[in-house]
Write an enzyme that holds these catalytic residues in place. Structure first.
Site, PDB file in Angstrom:
ATOM      1  CB  THR A 342      18.927  68.808 -38.188  1.00  0.00           C
ATOM      2  OG1 THR A 342      19.026  69.962 -37.340  1.00  0.00           O
ATOM      3  CG2 THR A 342      20.319  68.310 -38.522  1.00  0.00           C
ATOM      4  CB  CYS A 343      13.613  68.605 -38.021  1.00  0.00           C
ATOM      5  SG  CYS A 343      13.494  67.783 -39.610  1.00  0.00           S
ATOM      6  CG  ASP A 344      17.382  71.040 -32.633  1.00  0.00           C
ATOM      7  OD1 ASP A 344      16.654  71.978 -32.239  1.00  0.00           O
ATOM      8  OD2 ASP A 344      18.232  70.493 -31.928  1.00  0.00           O
TER       9      ASP A 344
END
Ligand code: PLP
EC number: 4.1.1.17
Length: 418
Positions: A342-344
């Site tokens: 994910t982009c987190d």
């Protein structure tokens, strides 16, 4: 009104290879299927063996805490290992267990329940035992079941414990303080065919003495209540091995619990336990693929929003190994951190994950001890919710039987339940 539909946010694990005969190995599956999505590997024989050891070793009744891993194949393996009772916390868990096992004992052990969940459990699924930690919840259970002692109603009071030493503290949310718990036992007694006192020392608790201290507190509560109880439920929390932790053997916990229980001298009472992690952790792993390497950071296709949340902020370490079907592998190990898909930027797992120094894009990594609180915590965040499920014959990656193919796979049958 059909405007609001129930919808599962997370794609169900897709089952592959219904193998009626011998189960494949993880290595063989990776070599043949070259999975580009996380592959969850279930070890039914490992789970059945862990269940059987617990059921036969614990000096009382064993209830499996379903939240830990509700996968039907896991529940089947536990049943095969001799588990006949299930600790459920929601209407959905109750319905799942009842559908799979019409004969199972189901116990509703969440102290704050929806009224509809109580009704459904009692009327439709034959659940008789309910937990409570307030007078309001007792009134709710009595009102929604309309039942009492003559219909077999079982009432369990959840006792709060002081903050303990467990890896996951569970003392903050549920439980009545000692004095209140004694009052609740007295209030519940006339309505209960089966009255119990219940506690949970916290998850992954490495100290057998935590149960002794809790048992001593339970004893003082029962004496203060001045009513007989039929069950002392010591909850879950039994630990498993991780690369940085070797817990005492389960027998040490059982011995401590049994001795503390006998010291309470409660005629006619029995022990229950609600293990989750200890029965299923070794029975699950996930195979991830390396999508990019940046120095000692590996970007892989599963992470803290998938099956690896405990490797994120909670900082659990997990055993791992490289799976590279073709070519040589370096014999020198190096510590790596993993990043999830994910982009987190919180989607990072510090590890260290010890892997061959030449790990590279396209390699697979098997991460073990993930049968507990792994796949069931997946989310659909960022669209990375696809994963497949396979059953394998490999042994657990850690613990006494690590690496061995469990006996059952050699063609033997499991011992029947006690
Ligand atoms: C989560 C939970 C368990 C299982 O705990 P483990 O640490 O996985 O053994 C048992 N009982 C209750 C009430 C729980 O909430």
């Amino acid at each position: 009104m059909d405007l609001i539909r129930a919808r599962a946010a997370v794609a169900p694990l897709r089952r592959e290879f219904d193998t009626a005969t011998a189960l494949p190995s993880v290595d063989a599956l990776v070599a043949v299927t070259r999975p580009e999505e996380p592959m969850h590997c279930l070890r039914p024989a490992t789970i059945a063996a862990a269940a059987s050891a617990f059921v036969q070793g614990f000096p009382g009744e064993t209830l499996y805490a379903v939240k830990c891993n509700p996968e039907p194949a896991v529940l089947r393996a536990l049943w095969e290992g001799g588990v006949r009772h299930f600790d459920c916390a929601s209407a959905a868990e109750v319905a799942l267990v009842r559908t799979m096992f019409p004969e199972a004992g189901i116990h509703f052990m969440h102290p704050v329940k929806a009224r509809s969940a109580i009704r459904e459990a009692w009327q439709r699924h034959g659940v008789q035992d309910f937990v409570l930690d307030t007078a309001e919840e007792l009134a709710k259970i009595l009102a929604e079941t309309g039942a009492g002692a003559d219909q077999g109603l079982g009432l369990f009071v959840r006792l709060a414990l002081p903050k303990g030493v467990a890896r996951y503290d569970l003392s903050g949310k549920f439980g009545a303080e000692a004095e209140e718990a004694a009052a609740l036992l007295r209030a519940a007694r006339p309505h209960a065919a089966r009255l119990g006192l219940h506690f949970h020392v916290g998850s992954q608790c490495l100290d057998p003495l935590a149960w002794r201290r809790a048992m001593e507190l339970a004893g003082s509560v029962i004496r203060a209540a001045g009513v007989p109880v039929e069950v002392v439920d010591v909850g879950g929390g039994f630990p498993v091995a991780y690369p940085d932790v070797t817990p005492p053997p389960l027998g040490a916990f059982f011995a401590e619990i049994e001795a503390a229980f006998e010291a309470l001298d409660l005629p006619g009472a029995m022990l229950w336990a609600e293990p989750g992690r200890a029965l299923v952790a070794g029975g699950g792993s996930v195979v991830v693929q390396v999508q990019q390497r940046r120095g000692s950071d590996l970007y892989v296709n599963d992470g803290v929003y998938g099956a690896l949340s405990d490797a994120g902020a909670p900082g659990f370490q997990f055993p791992c190994r490289l799976v590279r079907p073709e070519g040589e592998v370096s014999g020198t190990l190096q510590g790596f951190a993993l990043y999830g898909p994910t982009c987190d930027s919180a989607d990072r797992m510090a590890g260290p994950f010890w892997l061959p120094e030449d790990v590279r894009e396209g390699d697979w990594i098997e991460i073990g001890q993930l049968g507990a609180y792994g796949a069931c915590l997946r989310t659909a965040f960022n669209g990375f919710d696809r994963a497949r499920l396979v059953e394998v014959r490999d042994g657990p990656m850690l613990g006494e039987e690590a690496g061995e193919v469990p006996e059952r796979m050699a063609g033997e049958t499991l011992r029947p339940a006690a």
